[in-house]
Design an enzyme around this catalytic site. Structure first.
Site, PDB file in Angstrom:
ATOM      1  N   GLY A  46       0.279  14.978   7.145  1.00 47.78           N
ATOM      2  CA  GLY A  46       1.047  14.883   8.192  1.00 47.78           C
ATOM      3  C   GLY A  46       1.552  13.425   8.480  1.00 47.78           C
ATOM      4  O   GLY A  46       1.140  12.582   7.791  1.00 47.78           O
ATOM      5  N   GLN A  51       5.428   6.077  11.631  1.00 50.33           N
ATOM      6  CA  GLN A  51       4.797   5.593  10.390  1.00 50.33           C
ATOM      7  C   GLN A  51       6.280   5.125   9.548  1.00 50.33           C
ATOM      8  O   GLN A  51       5.947   4.596   8.329  1.00 50.33           O
ATOM      9  CB  GLN A  51       4.054   6.668   9.615  1.00 50.33           C
ATOM     10  CG  GLN A  51       2.876   6.713  10.553  1.00 50.33           C
ATOM     11  CD  GLN A  51       1.765   7.939   9.733  1.00 50.33           C
ATOM     12  OE1 GLN A  51       2.094   9.074  10.138  1.00 50.33           O
ATOM     13  NE2 GLN A  51       0.762   7.270   8.959  1.00 50.33           N
ATOM     14  N   CYS A 105      -5.188   8.339   6.649  1.00 50.90           N
ATOM     15  CA  CYS A 105      -3.879   7.953   7.246  1.00 50.90           C
ATOM     16  C   CYS A 105      -3.194   7.229   6.260  1.00 50.90           C
ATOM     17  O   CYS A 105      -3.379   6.373   5.680  1.00 50.90           O
ATOM     18  CB  CYS A 105      -4.077   7.157   8.461  1.00 50.90           C
ATOM     19  SG  CYS A 105      -2.508   6.730   9.346  1.00 50.90           S
ATOM     20  N   LEU A 106      -1.937   7.889   5.947  1.00 53.18           N
ATOM     21  CA  LEU A 106      -0.992   7.071   5.146  1.00 53.18           C
ATOM     22  C   LEU A 106      -0.705   5.756   5.508  1.00 53.18           C
ATOM     23  O   LEU A 106      -0.297   5.041   4.617  1.00 53.18           O
ATOM     24  CB  LEU A 106       0.389   7.893   4.907  1.00 53.18           C
ATOM     25  CG  LEU A 106       0.188   9.356   4.240  1.00 53.18           C
ATOM     26  CD1 LEU A 106       1.445  10.124   4.560  1.00 53.18           C
ATOM     27  CD2 LEU A 106      -0.374   9.186   2.923  1.00 53.18           C
ATOM     28  N   HIS A 147      -4.140  14.002  15.375  1.00 49.13           N
ATOM     29  CA  HIS A 147      -4.231  12.642  14.615  1.00 49.13           C
ATOM     30  C   HIS A 147      -2.554  12.048  14.769  1.00 49.13           C
ATOM     31  O   HIS A 147      -2.280  11.218  14.842  1.00 49.13           O
ATOM     32  CB  HIS A 147      -4.396  12.785  13.312  1.00 49.13           C
ATOM     33  CG  HIS A 147      -4.327  11.759  12.435  1.00 49.13           C
ATOM     34  ND1 HIS A 147      -5.397  11.050  11.664  1.00 49.13           N
ATOM     35  CD2 HIS A 147      -3.120  10.940  12.148  1.00 49.13           C
ATOM     36  CE1 HIS A 147      -4.783   9.987  10.917  1.00 49.13           C
ATOM     37  NE2 HIS A 147      -3.418  10.066  10.962  1.00 49.13           N
ATOM     38  N   GLU A 148      -1.715  13.167  14.552  1.00 49.55           N
ATOM     39  CA  GLU A 148      -0.274  12.856  14.437  1.00 49.55           C
ATOM     40  C   GLU A 148       0.418  12.620  15.830  1.00 49.55           C
ATOM     41  O   GLU A 148       1.023  11.524  16.056  1.00 49.55           O
ATOM     42  CB  GLU A 148       0.535  13.936  13.927  1.00 49.55           C
ATOM     43  CG  GLU A 148       0.232  14.100  12.308  1.00 49.55           C
ATOM     44  CD  GLU A 148       0.210  12.783  11.676  1.00 49.55           C
ATOM     45  OE1 GLU A 148       0.874  11.888  11.680  1.00 49.55           O
ATOM     46  OE2 GLU A 148      -0.688  12.937  10.330  1.00 49.55           O
ATOM     47  N   HIS A 151      -0.410   9.127  16.945  1.00 54.28           N
ATOM     48  CA  HIS A 151       0.301   8.306  16.585  1.00 54.28           C
ATOM     49  C   HIS A 151       1.609   7.787  17.419  1.00 54.28           C
ATOM     50  O   HIS A 151       2.125   6.817  17.590  1.00 54.28           O
ATOM     51  CB  HIS A 151       0.939   8.524  15.132  1.00 54.28           C
ATOM     52  CG  HIS A 151       0.170   8.200  13.814  1.00 54.28           C
ATOM     53  ND1 HIS A 151      -0.121   6.857  13.535  1.00 54.28           N
ATOM     54  CD2 HIS A 151      -0.359   9.056  13.030  1.00 54.28           C
ATOM     55  CE1 HIS A 151      -0.708   6.792  12.516  1.00 54.28           C
ATOM     56  NE2 HIS A 151      -1.015   7.911  12.074  1.00 54.28           N
TER      57      HIS A 151
HETATM   58 ZN   LIG Z   1      -2.226   8.896  10.469  1.00 52.68          ZN
END
Ligand SMILES: [Zn+2]
Length: 182
Positions: A46, A51, A105-106, A147-148, A151
Protein backbone atom coordinates in the site's frame (compact mmCIF):
# COMPACT_ATOMS: atom_id res chain seq x y z
CA UNK A 1 5.32 5.82 -15.49
CA UNK A 2 8.22 6.64 -13.25
CA UNK A 3 9.47 5.79 -9.81
CA UNK A 4 9.06 8.46 -7.15
CA UNK A 5 11.15 8.95 -4.05
CA UNK A 6 9.52 7.65 -0.87
CA UNK A 7 9.59 10.08 2.06
CA UNK A 8 10.78 8.48 5.30
CA UNK A 9 10.69 9.24 9.01
CA UNK A 10 11.34 11.79 10.52
CA UNK A 11 10.29 13.97 7.53
CA UNK A 12 7.53 16.34 8.72
CA UNK A 13 5.72 15.89 5.38
CA UNK A 14 4.39 12.59 6.77
CA UNK A 15 2.44 14.54 9.43
CA UNK A 16 0.72 16.76 6.88
CA UNK A 17 -3.03 16.52 6.29
CA UNK A 18 -3.79 15.66 2.65
CA UNK A 19 -6.45 17.59 0.77
CA UNK A 20 -9.35 16.09 -1.20
CA UNK A 21 -9.00 15.66 -4.95
CA UNK A 22 -11.46 17.88 -6.82
CA UNK A 23 -11.47 15.91 -10.07
CA UNK A 24 -10.00 12.59 -11.18
CA UNK A 25 -8.07 13.74 -14.25
CA UNK A 26 -5.01 12.52 -16.16
CA UNK A 27 -2.63 14.11 -13.67
CA UNK A 28 -4.23 12.10 -10.84
CA UNK A 29 -4.19 8.90 -12.95
CA UNK A 30 -0.55 9.50 -13.78
CA UNK A 31 0.23 10.08 -10.08
CA UNK A 32 -1.53 6.79 -9.22
CA UNK A 33 0.42 4.90 -11.92
CA UNK A 34 3.70 6.27 -10.54
CA UNK A 35 2.63 5.38 -7.00
CA UNK A 36 1.76 1.81 -8.00
CA UNK A 37 5.08 1.33 -9.76
CA UNK A 38 6.94 2.81 -6.78
CA UNK A 39 5.00 0.54 -4.40
CA UNK A 40 5.71 -2.63 -6.42
CA UNK A 41 9.36 -1.66 -6.72
CA UNK A 42 9.80 -1.09 -2.97
CA UNK A 43 8.10 -3.66 -2.56
CA UNK A 44 5.01 -2.87 -0.51
CA UNK A 45 1.26 -3.56 -0.40
CA UNK A 46 0.00 0.00 0.00
CA UNK A 47 1.13 3.58 -0.63
CA UNK A 48 -0.43 6.97 0.10
CA UNK A 49 0.37 10.02 -2.06
CA UNK A 50 1.84 11.86 0.93
CA UNK A 51 4.55 9.17 1.02
CA UNK A 52 5.78 10.53 -2.31
CA UNK A 53 5.36 14.10 -0.97
CA UNK A 54 2.03 14.81 -2.70
CA UNK A 55 -0.55 16.01 -0.15
CA UNK A 56 -3.62 14.69 -2.01
CA UNK A 57 -6.12 12.13 -0.76
CA UNK A 58 -5.01 9.30 -3.03
CA UNK A 59 -3.92 5.76 -2.11
CA UNK A 60 -3.02 2.60 -4.00
CA UNK A 61 -3.11 -0.89 -2.53
CA UNK A 62 -2.46 -4.40 -3.73
CA UNK A 63 -2.48 -7.12 -1.12
CA UNK A 64 -2.42 -9.86 -3.77
CA UNK A 65 1.29 -9.45 -4.35
CA UNK A 66 3.24 -12.27 -2.75
CA UNK A 67 6.20 -14.57 -3.09
CA UNK A 68 5.84 -17.52 -5.49
CA UNK A 69 4.89 -20.81 -3.89
CA UNK A 70 6.56 -24.09 -4.70
CA UNK A 71 6.21 -24.96 -8.39
CA UNK A 72 5.09 -21.43 -9.28
CA UNK A 73 6.99 -19.09 -11.55
CA UNK A 74 7.24 -15.30 -11.75
CA UNK A 75 4.38 -15.09 -14.27
CA UNK A 76 2.07 -16.60 -11.70
CA UNK A 77 2.75 -13.63 -9.43
CA UNK A 78 2.05 -11.11 -12.17
CA UNK A 79 -1.32 -12.76 -12.76
CA UNK A 80 -2.06 -12.38 -9.06
CA UNK A 81 -1.67 -8.60 -9.20
CA UNK A 82 -4.82 -6.85 -8.15
CA UNK A 83 -4.24 -3.12 -7.73
CA UNK A 84 -6.94 -0.89 -6.28
CA UNK A 85 -6.80 2.87 -6.84
CA UNK A 86 -8.70 4.96 -4.29
CA UNK A 87 -9.29 8.70 -4.53
CA UNK A 88 -10.78 10.52 -1.52
CA UNK A 89 -11.23 7.23 0.41
CA UNK A 90 -13.41 7.40 3.50
CA UNK A 91 -14.18 4.77 6.09
CA UNK A 92 -17.96 4.45 6.19
CA UNK A 93 -18.24 1.63 8.72
CA UNK A 94 -15.99 -0.48 10.93
CA UNK A 95 -16.66 -3.77 12.70
CA UNK A 96 -16.63 -4.09 16.49
CA UNK A 97 -14.50 -7.16 16.01
CA UNK A 98 -10.76 -6.41 15.98
CA UNK A 99 -7.81 -8.11 14.38
CA UNK A 100 -4.08 -7.81 14.94
CA UNK A 101 -1.49 -7.70 12.15
CA UNK A 102 2.22 -7.07 12.21
CA UNK A 103 2.46 -3.84 10.22
CA UNK A 104 5.31 -2.16 8.44
CA UNK A 105 5.51 1.03 6.40
CA UNK A 106 7.63 2.05 3.42
CA UNK A 107 8.19 5.37 5.21
CA UNK A 108 9.53 3.61 8.32
CA UNK A 109 11.87 1.02 6.74
CA UNK A 110 12.73 -2.15 8.61
CA UNK A 111 10.46 -1.51 11.58
CA UNK A 112 7.50 -3.79 12.28
CA UNK A 113 4.99 -3.90 15.11
CA UNK A 114 1.65 -5.49 15.89
CA UNK A 115 -1.32 -3.15 15.58
CA UNK A 116 -4.94 -3.82 16.54
CA UNK A 117 -7.60 -2.39 14.25
CA UNK A 118 -11.21 -3.16 13.32
CA UNK A 119 -11.27 -6.50 11.48
CA UNK A 120 -13.65 -5.32 8.74
CA UNK A 121 -14.25 -1.96 7.10
CA UNK A 122 -16.50 -0.47 4.46
CA UNK A 123 -14.75 2.22 2.42
CA UNK A 124 -16.24 4.70 -0.03
CA UNK A 125 -14.01 6.25 -2.72
CA UNK A 126 -13.71 7.46 -6.30
CA UNK A 127 -12.11 5.04 -8.76
CA UNK A 128 -9.73 5.82 -11.66
CA UNK A 129 -12.61 7.09 -13.77
CA UNK A 130 -13.99 9.30 -10.99
CA UNK A 131 -16.94 6.97 -10.37
CA UNK A 132 -18.14 6.49 -6.80
CA UNK A 133 -17.42 3.02 -5.42
CA UNK A 134 -17.80 1.14 -2.16
CA UNK A 135 -15.62 -1.68 -0.95
CA UNK A 136 -16.08 -4.06 1.96
CA UNK A 137 -12.84 -5.53 3.17
CA UNK A 138 -11.59 -7.92 5.80
CA UNK A 139 -8.26 -9.55 6.63
CA UNK A 140 -5.06 -7.93 5.41
CA UNK A 141 -6.90 -5.64 2.98
CA UNK A 142 -8.96 -4.12 5.84
CA UNK A 143 -5.78 -3.40 7.81
CA UNK A 144 -3.97 -2.04 4.75
CA UNK A 145 -6.83 0.34 3.86
CA UNK A 146 -6.96 1.72 7.41
CA UNK A 147 -3.17 2.14 7.49
CA UNK A 148 -3.18 4.05 4.18
CA UNK A 149 -6.20 6.22 5.03
CA UNK A 150 -4.40 7.12 8.29
CA UNK A 151 -1.53 8.49 6.17
CA UNK A 152 -3.93 10.98 4.55
CA UNK A 153 -4.58 12.40 8.02
CA UNK A 154 -0.91 12.54 8.98
CA UNK A 155 -1.23 9.43 11.15
CA UNK A 156 1.41 6.69 11.12
CA UNK A 157 1.03 3.10 12.30
CA UNK A 158 3.52 3.81 15.11
CA UNK A 159 0.85 6.14 16.57
CA UNK A 160 -1.10 2.97 17.39
CA UNK A 161 1.69 1.33 19.42
CA UNK A 162 2.98 2.16 22.90
CA UNK A 163 4.51 5.59 23.43
CA UNK A 164 7.76 4.06 24.57
CA UNK A 165 8.16 1.98 21.39
CA UNK A 166 7.10 4.92 19.23
CA UNK A 167 9.61 7.31 20.78
CA UNK A 168 12.34 4.72 20.43
CA UNK A 169 11.76 4.24 16.69
CA UNK A 170 11.45 8.00 16.04
CA UNK A 171 14.74 8.60 17.88
CA UNK A 172 16.42 5.88 15.85
CA UNK A 173 15.40 7.55 12.58
CA UNK A 174 16.33 11.03 13.85
CA UNK A 175 19.77 9.75 14.75
CA UNK A 176 20.18 8.05 11.35
CA UNK A 177 19.25 11.33 9.68
CA UNK A 178 21.79 13.27 11.75
CA UNK A 179 24.45 10.78 10.77
CA UNK A 180 23.48 11.25 7.15
CA UNK A 181 22.38 7.68 6.70
CA UNK A 182 19.01 8.63 5.24
ZN1 LIG B 1 2.58 3.38 5.70
Amino acid sequence: MSLRKIVTLPDAVLRQMSTPVTGVDNSIRSLMDDMLETMYDAPGIGLAAIQVAVAKRVIVVDVAKREPGEGENAEAIVEKKNPIFLVNPEIIRVSDEKSVYEEGCLSIPEFYAEVERPARVKVGYLDRTGARQELEADGLLATCLQHEIDHLNGVLFIDHISRLKRERVIKKFQKAQRLGKL
